[in-house]
Scaffold this motif. Sequence first.
Motif, PDB file in Angstrom:
ATOM      1  N   SER A 247     -23.523 -34.145 -12.521  1.00 25.02           N
ATOM      2  CA  SER A 247     -22.718 -33.545 -11.453  1.00 25.02           C
ATOM      3  C   SER A 247     -22.770 -34.434 -10.213  1.00 25.02           C
ATOM      4  N   PRO A 248     -21.627 -34.803  -9.658  1.00 18.95           N
ATOM      5  CA  PRO A 248     -21.626 -35.642  -8.452  1.00 18.95           C
ATOM      6  C   PRO A 248     -21.972 -34.880  -7.178  1.00 18.95           C
ATOM      7  N   GLY A 249     -21.903 -33.554  -7.214  1.00 22.42           N
ATOM      8  CA  GLY A 249     -22.220 -32.774  -6.013  1.00 22.42           C
ATOM      9  C   GLY A 249     -21.631 -31.384  -6.091  1.00 22.42           C
ATOM     10  N   LEU A 250     -21.651 -30.684  -4.968  1.00 21.95           N
ATOM     11  CA  LEU A 250     -21.174 -29.305  -4.930  1.00 21.95           C
ATOM     12  C   LEU A 250     -19.674 -29.192  -5.199  1.00 21.95           C
ATOM     13  N   HIS A 251     -18.950 -30.254  -4.981  1.00 23.32           N
ATOM     14  CA  HIS A 251     -17.507 -30.195  -5.211  1.00 23.32           C
ATOM     15  C   HIS A 251     -17.162 -30.242  -6.697  1.00 23.32           C
ATOM     16  N   GLN A 252     -18.130 -30.595  -7.546  1.00 17.52           N
ATOM     17  CA  GLN A 252     -17.900 -30.646  -8.992  1.00 17.52           C
ATOM     18  C   GLN A 252     -19.206 -30.308  -9.697  1.00 17.52           C
ATOM     19  N   LEU A 253     -19.411 -29.021  -9.944  1.00 17.35           N
ATOM     20  CA  LEU A 253     -20.694 -28.559 -10.484  1.00 17.35           C
ATOM     21  C   LEU A 253     -20.865 -28.863 -11.964  1.00 17.35           C
ATOM     22  N   GLY A 254     -19.777 -28.915 -12.709  1.00 18.78           N
ATOM     23  CA  GLY A 254     -19.892 -29.170 -14.135  1.00 18.78           C
ATOM     24  C   GLY A 254     -20.072 -27.898 -14.937  1.00 18.78           C
ATOM     25  N   ALA A 255     -20.374 -28.060 -16.222  1.00 19.59           N
ATOM     26  CA  ALA A 255     -20.496 -26.932 -17.142  1.00 19.59           C
ATOM     27  C   ALA A 255     -21.835 -26.224 -16.978  1.00 19.59           C
TER      28      ALA A 255
END
Length: 637
Positions: A247-255
């Motif tokens: 995950s790159p950060g809070l903007h893209q949490l992932g699965a």
Amino acid sequence: MEMNQLLTMNREDCNNKDKAEGGQENGRLVAEKGQKVSSGTGQVSNGYSSTSPQSPREGGGAGGAPGGFRTLVVQQTSLDPPRETWSKKMDFLLSVIGYAVDLGNVWRFPYICYQNGGGAFLLPYLLMAVFGGVPLFYMELALGQFHRSGCISIWKHICPIFKGIGFAICIIALYIAFYYNTIMAWALYYLLSSFQPTLPWTTCNNAWNTPNCTHYLSTDLNVSWTNTSISPAEEFYTRQVLQVHLSPGLHQLGAVSWQLALCLLFIFTIVYFSIWKGVKTSGKVVWVTATFPYLVLLILLVRGATLPGAWRGVVFYLQPDWDKLLSTTVWIDAAAQIFFSLGPGFGVLLAFASYNPFHNNCYKDALVTSSVNCLTSFVSGFVIFTVLGYMAEMRQQGVETVAKDAGPSLLFIIYAEAIANMPAATFFAIIFFLMIIMLGLDSTFAGLEGVITAMLDEFPHLLARRRELFVLGLVCVCYLGALSTLTYGGAFVVKLFEEYATGPAVITVVFLEVIAVSWFYGTKRFCSDVQLMLGFSPGLFWRVCWVAICPCFLLFIIGSFLAFPPEVKLFDYVYPFWTTVLGYCIGVSSFICVPSYMVYHLLTTKGTFKQRLLKSITPEPPGSGGPHRDIIITNAV
């Protein structure tokens, strides 16, 4: 007619009479010699039965004889069910201790202590405890025990316009449940991974390891530790358990990580079956969950003290740096630490105390449990820093370099790695992560019980007979709310909730609570309530603390947070500005209940604005919530 004595029947006798008459009993009236039997001042209007010792003359005269005694039975109708109580006094004490002693005692206090002057930090810590933390702790226990209500309905007995505080507390408790139990899910993952001869965070030949992984044990004399080295324990935590690299950060949490989702499901299952029946069941569970951590801490303390280099950690932990006492940061950290360690303002102490017998000595309970909490924090420092000294000796580094990580990383990376280097590593890993889980479970039991008690007291006709279903629904909501913390970037969400969603909001709520009790309800009235329960009134020290020192103590923490907002960073991820705005919005979403309810109450109350305002700050009279029955035996001449 002269009235010599009034005493209420005990709960069992009253319930027997109720069965015959089709009602329920609350037994809430006590009057002293010479007082009228009425529902005015001088009565216990909180729903408890109260027994007084009988007069030596009682029963001395023949019934009906001139000058003798006659028994007069006074009854009033009640529809309220009798309130549940703790099975034993020890159930209550262990529950409060289990709530107050949590993960923060194990990692946060030692870290804050060495960071702020070592042994010198104990001075501001103790001062903040004596003048701020313990008085707040005592006040909440006394309020809950006297009014036998949760954090919502209790305000009609104190200051109705502040009822929004109760709703804000419940929302804050939900936010805590969203992220706090995730830490236990991590610990459960570690626990399940510990059941093997070689702990998985000791080797660098796993699928999740990188070329920077440095397999460094005390026997590896030909391996040197550098600034670019990454321990296998750190890579296991970040790349296998959290999978934060995806995950790159809070903007893209992932699965969502399905392993952590299953671990959290198991945690919430334990929580549900521990609290679904009330304090009768949770009071039994805490005999294990509250005592086992102390056994483990003792074992780890003895083991840590025998490790090479342990003395370096102890010296670093306690070596006083008196110059740091001149820094404002030290006093801010001391105030925040004691506040969040004792935990007033979360509705838990009100809920737990509301199930106590009316004459229980909550003053003594407050002193005992708060002392145990502070002592546990102090001892935990030795448990942590003996091991950190050992790690520094093994890596040939300074203790400050080894102990640079704060938060859960201190437990899941540094301490986990140290355990892996000990003989019988599997055994120590199992008991250590069991301890982490049990420390968390106690706090979860308490936090959710605070919400459950508040809602059941506020909506008894809707929820009282459906407790199991309501608890199931609450646990499901908490699990669904925690799903964001189970994603690949879930650790970022946990940090965001921890920094913004709970801390500032709950401190502000407790500040308003102290103001409402001390200035609106009145310290004199509150002390009279305590005297009615305990037989003695709080002294001048407690009165001054509640009126002046505690509000200043809380304002100091609030002001420091606004003046020095935390710089939030986790691993290599620096939180962008928009996450700070998001965090403040989450925090305000709970606190907004307080002014919103004030406006609602003023608009819905009848009368002129002055009448509405006066009614809003005046406690409702006893029995205004519905009919009651009090069965009183009085001996009259």
